[in-house]
Design an enzyme around this catalytic site. Structure first.
Site, short mmCIF file in Angstrom:
data_model
loop_
_atom_site.label_atom_id
_atom_site.label_comp_id
_atom_site.label_asym_id
_atom_site.label_seq_id
_atom_site.Cartn_x
_atom_site.Cartn_y
_atom_site.Cartn_z
CD GLU A 122 -2.41 1.28 2.78
OE1 GLU A 122 -2.91 2.37 3.14
OE2 GLU A 122 -2.46 0.25 3.47
CG ASP A 179 -0.60 1.55 6.33
OD1 ASP A 179 0.47 0.97 6.09
OD2 ASP A 179 -0.85 2.71 5.95
CG ASP A 208 -8.21 4.61 5.39
OD1 ASP A 208 -9.43 4.43 5.19
OD2 ASP A 208 -7.71 5.72 5.61
CG ASP A 226 -4.81 2.30 8.83
OD1 ASP A 226 -5.08 1.47 7.93
OD2 ASP A 226 -4.22 3.36 8.61
#
Length: 692
Positions: free
Chosen positions: A471, A544, A548, A546
């Site tokens: 990402e 990541d 997102d 998180d």
């Protein structure tokens, strides 16, 4: 072993002992599959009654003691004496092979039980079987031990271990209660014989629920309840559908529709010579006329998976037979003719349609109903009646031609969209075949055709090579330094890719990120995906830790699920597990500090509490990684990329149909079900997990 072989070496097995000696001949196997087959032999008897218009509710109870009970409110098994044997109808049904009401006597126009061995086989393979029949204002009862009628001394609790006394001179159908004159029905409870079935054989609730749902679809208006008492609390599941197989096709389909559900109905007659039992008790070959009723529900979606379920008198035929062959023939005949008629508009050229082109995206339920169908084997997985093929072909072809000839605006639009989809599938197949014939394995010259942003590995060893989908460019820079360049390749993606659950194939291929992923993996997409051509042994999604990152991972998994599913099915898709926190434990003196990585808040709390108990000091504040780009190369290598230390989550598909429904719910076009899911699940949300 003796060298001679004569008549005295032959064994003649009488009655139910043949079933106990060779159970696999009758139920297929002695594991959970055979156990479930026995249960459906009993349930199908109740369903056949419902098909004949008697009884609208069936109840199945999985008792805590391992027994199972099937209840209905149908006509009830006959309790009067059968003339030829002098036995009651109940005893004949449960002890005599090839005896029942489905041999052309007029009791059933069309049924699933055709060999007359279902109930008697279940009885033979049961340690205990109890049957109760409500009929003629009374409740009649009879019990069996491994197929032999008799009486159990229960002392108030039914158990297969109770003392059993077999009948000696004559059997007795006992009267155990009174009911209203119009009350009828049958209750069968049995304990499977553990001398026959394997130790781990068990009634599978999920399989039972799935087939009960299927049966409720096939018999509109029939209610089926399943009560599972084996857990801490009884669980009840109830099915009842009025839409029939149209509703079934809608349920099976997971992709957005190109057409609505089309219903193709019709019938035909044929003659066959069968032995018929005369009043004198002899079998005479007689030519009889049969009617075959055909009912098909089908729809095309914009996906490429094919789901076709076929049934004969509501009995599933997973291996097809003459009815499915007739369906395929009728379908191909009409679609090919329509494409030829519209060849100029569709720009077909000289290419020819293949069966797979027509079946791509098709969801169909094919049912036929006829008296005394010929099955291959007792398990009824293949229909063998030859005349059914021509009848189904004719019905399907006639109904489809009427649909394509319809002048209604909706029918014309859907027919046109279907032909365009079929031709697009044909062109995609031909293009893929051409590409496959010219494609070579990865080499130095071929690398120039791959996306410029791919950071490839040096090795050509597919089994040990890994592709990390990373990402963002910031994480790519760190990952370049952290990777093993011999075996690990990197492909960065920019943000969130296209949601392919909503998009068409053309939109997906036109999306730069999706196209790059498919091109780099090198095995094609959709129906033409060839996993043997995949250039990497593992594909690892590294996003990541998180919200997102989780969304990006879901979007990528949607792409793999829809267009490269064999990668998931073979366990070659993984999700990297980057750490959330870095705890630096300080040592006194010159001893170097210790680094501990944690992957969740509870794990961090546990580590900090353990350090406090040991009076160990650590740097405060604790470093929390917001993304992969915040790590340096050594940290990323140790925690996420080095096979010696990292943790990977393998992505798998335990139930492809259920997975398809979840993906459609979370990522599909229908907003209302997704909103309802979010609202209903809001109470289960842990607010502390929101990264805000």
């Amino acid at each position: 072993m003796s060298a001679d072989y004569s008549a005295r070496h032959l064994s003649v097995l009488e009655g139910l002992e043949a079933v106990r000696k060779r159970p696999g001949m009758y139920i297929g196997s002695t594991d959970s599959r055979g156990l479930m087959h026995c249960l459906w032999e009993i349930i199908d008897n109740s369903v056949d009654e419902a098909l004949a218009g008697h009884g609208s509710e069936i109840e199945i109870v999985l008792h805590r003691d391992g027994s199972v009970e099937v209840r209905d409110q149908a006509r009830g098994i006959p309790v009067d004496a059968e003339p030829r044997t002098g036995l009651s109808g109940v005893e004949v049904v449960f002890t005599k092979l090839h005896a029942g009401g489905k041999f052309g006597s007029g009791s059933y126009a069309a049924s699933g039980g055709l060999h007359g061995v279902g109930a008697s086989v279940v009885n033979a393979l049961s340690e205990r079987l109890d049957v109760e029949v409500d009929r003629d204002g009374r409740t009649w009862a009879m019990s069996f031990h491994r197929g032999e009628p008799g009486v159990f001394d229960d002392n108030g609790t039914k158990t297969p271990d109770a003392p059993f006394t077999p009948f000696e001179l004559s059997s007795e159908l006992r009267v155990v209660g009174k009911v209203a004159k119009k009350t009828t029905g049958t209750r069968v409870r049995y304990w499977a014989d553990r001398q026959i079935f394997t130790r781990d054989a068990a009634f599978l609730a999920d399989e039972l629920i799935g087939r009960a749902r299927q049966t409720a679809f096939l018999v509109p208006g029939l209610g089926i309840s399943i009560i599972d008492e084996r857990g801490e609390e009884p669980e009840t599941t109830h099915f009842k559908f009025d839409g029939g197989i149209s509703e079934f096709a809608e349920y099976l389909a997971t992709d957005p529709g190109v057409t609505d559900v089309w219903r193709l109905e019709g019938s035909g007659t044929f003659t066959e010579t069968v032995p018929v039992l005369t009043d004198a008790g002899t079998m005479v070959s007689t030519e009889v006329e049969r009617e075959c009723v055909v009912d098909v529900a089908l729809r095309w979606g914009n996906g490429y998976d094919t789901t076709v379920r076929s049934f004969v008198n509501i009995i599933a035929t997973p291996k097809g037979g003459t009815h499915l062959a007739g369906f395929d023939q009728g379908l191909m005949r009409v679609i090919r003719a329509q494409v030829e008629q519209n060849a100029r508009r569709l720009k077909v050229g000289n290419d020819k349609l293949d069966k797979d082109d027509v079946l791509a995206g098709l969801t169909a339920v094919v049912t036929v109903r006829l008296a005394e169908p010929q099955f291959e084997g007792q398990t009824k997985e293949v229909l063998g009646t030859p005349a059914v093929r021509a009848i189904v072909t004719n019905v399907v072809a006639t109904a489809l031609r009427e649909r394509f000839a319809s002048t209604a605006r909706a029918d014309k639009a859907q027919s046109s969209a279907l032909l365009e989809k079929v031709v697009a599938e044909m062109k995609a197949r031909i293009s893929a075949r051409t590409h496959k014939e010219t494609q070579r394995r990865k080499n130095a010259l071929e690398n120039s055709t791959l996306p410029a942003k791919l950071v490839d590995c040096r090795s050509n060893d597919v089994a040990h090579s890994e592709l990390f989908i990373v990402e963002g460019d910031s994480a790519l820079g760190t990952a370049k330094l952290a990777r093993d360049s011999e075996h690990q390749a990197l492909l960065p993606i920019r943000g969130k890719i296209l949601n392919v659950q909503k998009a068409s194939i053309a939109d997906m291929l036109g999306n730069a990120e999706c196209a790059s992923i498919i091109q780099v993996i090198g095995a094609g997409s959709g129906r033409t995906f060839d996993i043997s051509m995949a250039r990497y042994g593992k594909v690892i999604i590294m996003s990541d830790a998180d919200v997102d990152g989780a969304h990006i991972r879901t979007l990528l998994l949607t792409l793999f699920f829809r267009y490269m599913r064999p990668m998931i099915e073979e366990g070659r898709v993984f999700a990297a597990v980057p750490p959330l926190h870095r705890v630096v434990v300080m040592h006194p003196g010159s001893k170097p500090n210790e680094t501990i990585y944690t992957y969740s808040e509870p794990e961090l709390d546990g580590v900090l509490k353990a350090l406090k108990r040991k009076n160990r000091r650590y740097q405060d504040p604790i470093q929390r990684y917001k993304g992969l780009g915040e790590m340096d190369a050594d940290q990323l290598a140790v925690t996420t990329m080095d096979p010696r230390h990292r943790t990977l989550r393998r992505v798998g598909i335990s139930d492809a149909e259920q997975a398809g429904r979840v993906f459609e719910l979370l990522m599909g076009n229908e907003v209302a079900p997704r909103k309802e899911f979010i609202v209903d699940s809001a109470a289960a949300l842990d607010k502390e997990r929101i990264d805000a």
